[in-house]
Enzyme design. Sequence first.
Site, PDB file in Angstrom:
ATOM      1  N   SER A 136      39.565  29.359  40.276  1.00 60.16           N
ATOM      2  CA  SER A 136      40.747  30.218  40.260  1.00 60.16           C
ATOM      3  C   SER A 136      41.886  29.435  39.622  1.00 60.16           C
ATOM      4  CB  SER A 136      41.091  30.603  41.703  1.00 60.16           C
ATOM      5  OG  SER A 136      42.329  31.257  41.756  1.00 60.16           O
ATOM      6  N   LYS A 162      38.880  32.833  36.985  1.00 65.89           N
ATOM      7  CA  LYS A 162      39.756  33.868  37.556  1.00 65.89           C
ATOM      8  C   LYS A 162      41.196  33.482  37.269  1.00 65.89           C
ATOM      9  CE  LYS A 162      41.052  34.469  42.307  1.00 65.89           C
ATOM     10  NZ  LYS A 162      40.533  34.623  43.678  1.00 65.89           N
ATOM     11  N   LYS A 164      45.155  34.086  37.911  1.00 62.09           N
ATOM     12  CA  LYS A 164      46.167  34.705  38.760  1.00 62.09           C
ATOM     13  C   LYS A 164      47.144  35.442  37.849  1.00 62.09           C
ATOM     14  CE  LYS A 164      45.038  33.282  42.888  1.00 62.09           C
ATOM     15  NZ  LYS A 164      44.824  34.217  44.001  1.00 62.09           N
ATOM     16  N   ASP A 189      43.346  38.144  39.516  1.00 57.51           N
ATOM     17  CA  ASP A 189      43.710  38.329  40.926  1.00 57.51           C
ATOM     18  C   ASP A 189      45.223  38.461  41.021  1.00 57.51           C
ATOM     19  OD1 ASP A 189      43.990  38.358  43.651  1.00 57.51           O
ATOM     20  OD2 ASP A 189      43.164  36.348  43.992  1.00 57.51           O
ATOM     21  N   GLU A 214      41.114  41.828  41.116  1.00 59.14           N
ATOM     22  CA  GLU A 214      41.140  41.544  42.555  1.00 59.14           C
ATOM     23  C   GLU A 214      42.502  41.891  43.159  1.00 59.14           C
ATOM     24  OE1 GLU A 214      39.890  37.538  43.344  1.00 59.14           O
ATOM     25  OE2 GLU A 214      40.646  37.540  45.394  1.00 59.14           O
ATOM     26  N   ASP A 239      40.442  41.633  48.516  1.00 58.87           N
ATOM     27  CA  ASP A 239      40.515  40.357  49.216  1.00 58.87           C
ATOM     28  C   ASP A 239      41.353  40.576  50.484  1.00 58.87           C
ATOM     29  OD1 ASP A 239      41.169  37.813  50.097  1.00 58.87           O
ATOM     30  OD2 ASP A 239      41.864  37.044  48.179  1.00 58.87           O
ATOM     31  N   LYS A 263      36.198  35.961  52.569  1.00 55.00           N
ATOM     32  CA  LYS A 263      36.746  34.680  53.023  1.00 55.00           C
ATOM     33  C   LYS A 263      36.514  34.633  54.515  1.00 55.00           C
ATOM     34  CE  LYS A 263      40.395  34.249  49.562  1.00 55.00           C
ATOM     35  NZ  LYS A 263      41.810  34.576  49.264  1.00 55.00           N
ATOM     36  N   GLY A 291      38.208  31.529  48.296  1.00 61.19           N
ATOM     37  CA  GLY A 291      38.646  30.203  48.724  1.00 61.19           C
ATOM     38  C   GLY A 291      40.095  30.237  49.144  1.00 61.19           C
TER      39      GLY A 291
HETATM   40  O1  SMG Z   1      40.239  27.813  47.033  1.00 58.53           O
HETATM   41  O2  SMG Z   1      40.192  27.709  44.866  1.00 58.53           O
HETATM   42  C1  SMG Z   1      40.633  28.145  45.912  1.00 58.53           C
HETATM   43  C2  SMG Z   1      41.731  29.159  45.821  1.00 58.53           C
HETATM   44  C3  SMG Z   1      41.208  30.456  45.319  1.00 58.53           C
HETATM   45  O3  SMG Z   1      42.706  31.943  44.283  1.00 58.53           O
HETATM   46  C4  SMG Z   1      42.269  31.497  45.311  1.00 58.53           C
HETATM   47  N1  SMG Z   1      42.686  31.945  46.494  1.00 58.53           N
HETATM   48  O4  SMG Z   1      43.876  35.276  46.730  1.00 58.53           O
HETATM   49  O5  SMG Z   1      41.932  34.514  46.308  1.00 58.53           O
HETATM   50  C5  SMG Z   1      43.112  34.333  46.549  1.00 58.53           C
HETATM   51  C6  SMG Z   1      43.705  32.949  46.589  1.00 58.53           C
HETATM   52  C7  SMG Z   1      44.523  32.701  47.794  1.00 58.53           C
HETATM   53  C8  SMG Z   1      45.034  31.336  47.853  1.00 58.53           C
HETATM   54  S1  SMG Z   1      46.440  31.228  48.768  1.00 58.53           S
HETATM   55  C9  SMG Z   1      46.670  29.579  48.926  1.00 58.53           C
HETATM   56 MG    MG Z   2      42.470  36.756  46.096  1.00 53.52          MG
END
Ligand code: SMG
Ligand code: MG
Length: 370
Positions: A136, A162, A164, A189, A214, A239, A263, A291
């Site tokens: 991500s 992915k 953001k 995402d 996402e 998510d 998750k 994650g």
């Molecule tokens: O663990 O690599 C990781 C992060 C993956 O993008 C990620 N998580 O919305 O999926 C999600 C975000 C939330 C992270 S908030 C710290």
């Molecule tokens: Mg997410």
Amino acid sequence: MTRVRSIELRLIGLPLVTPFRTSFGVETDKVCILARVETDGAAGWGECVTGVDPGFSEEFNEGAWLAIRDHLAPALFRAGDLEPEGVEPALAAVRGNPMAKATLVNAFLDAWLRERGESLASFLGADRERVACGVSVGIAPSVDALLEQVGDYLAEGYRRIKLKIEPGTDVERVEAVRAAYPDILLSVDANAAYSLAHVEVFRALDAFDLLMVEQPLHHEDLVEHAALQRQIRTDLCLDESIRSAASARAAIELGACRIVNIKQGRVGGLLEAVRVHDACRAAGVPVWCGGMLETGLGRAANLALAALPGFTLPGDTSASARYFTEDITDPHVLATDGTMAVTTGPGLGVEPRPDRLEACTLRTERLAPP
Ligand code: SMG
Ligand code: MG
């Protein structure tokens, strides 16, 4: 049967190798709660996925600490002798707080499995020894910076990228990455940053052959997600909206998503995560393992979960080196084929290194029955 004799809560902090920016904020350090649960015959670890601020969900570190200390831990002590299936009922008098609950559910499970010498992956029903990994990528300062990061991750072997996104930093970023890498598995995402007023953004994203979009909308907007899904071709993935197997079933029945990000911390722990997996699998909906920038402890739990048969898409289970110069456990390492090993030892199969744990600790508190 085993009994919880004491619980040690520990707040730890470790710097991230690179700041992680999402639509709801920037993180420069990983700060989280670890619980070490001592049972009659072993000790087990649970990592809480809350962060410093209530940005991803309403739970956050200091709130989770109090929920565990003042409500969940006393409930677990009162429950007496337990098997894994008794832990969630023991905590059920506390409404909500899935991330706080997951910390104790997972720590108890780790201890219970260590007592038996069984690995978490085997207990959960894993059917493979390695899992395909994606990464991500946070919102970068510029398109060039983003392309460089994506190029580096692909060179390391990651099998899915992915991005953001947030309003204003979306279509042109996706267009640039897709132009540079026409054939990769690519997703975005939004962390709930959009509304139905932005439908044109998602129509535009339809041009880039994304694996999924996402969580575009607010976590309570299941009907709105269904309306958006009807207007675009790309699969939606949820998510933040998925908090239990029941909410996964509701989202699927409403047509609010065609893919689910699981998750374990967000749904109350590994046991409910397996139920979400089972519900999605029964409905023919692919899942992948999300994650929360976990340390090597939480990451071991995610890898075991991601080895279940319904996890057919590469997840956000990236290597320790993507987050930390030095993890608190021995690092999880990405092979050049873009996979990581599921741990095979008893329970989580990893331990925090005592020197690293001490170096990262901000605060500890020991909880015991009265
Ligand atoms: O663990 O690599 C990781 C992060 C993956 O993008 C990620 N998580 O919305 O999926 C999600 C975000 C939330 C992270 S908030 C710290
Ligand atoms: Mg997410």
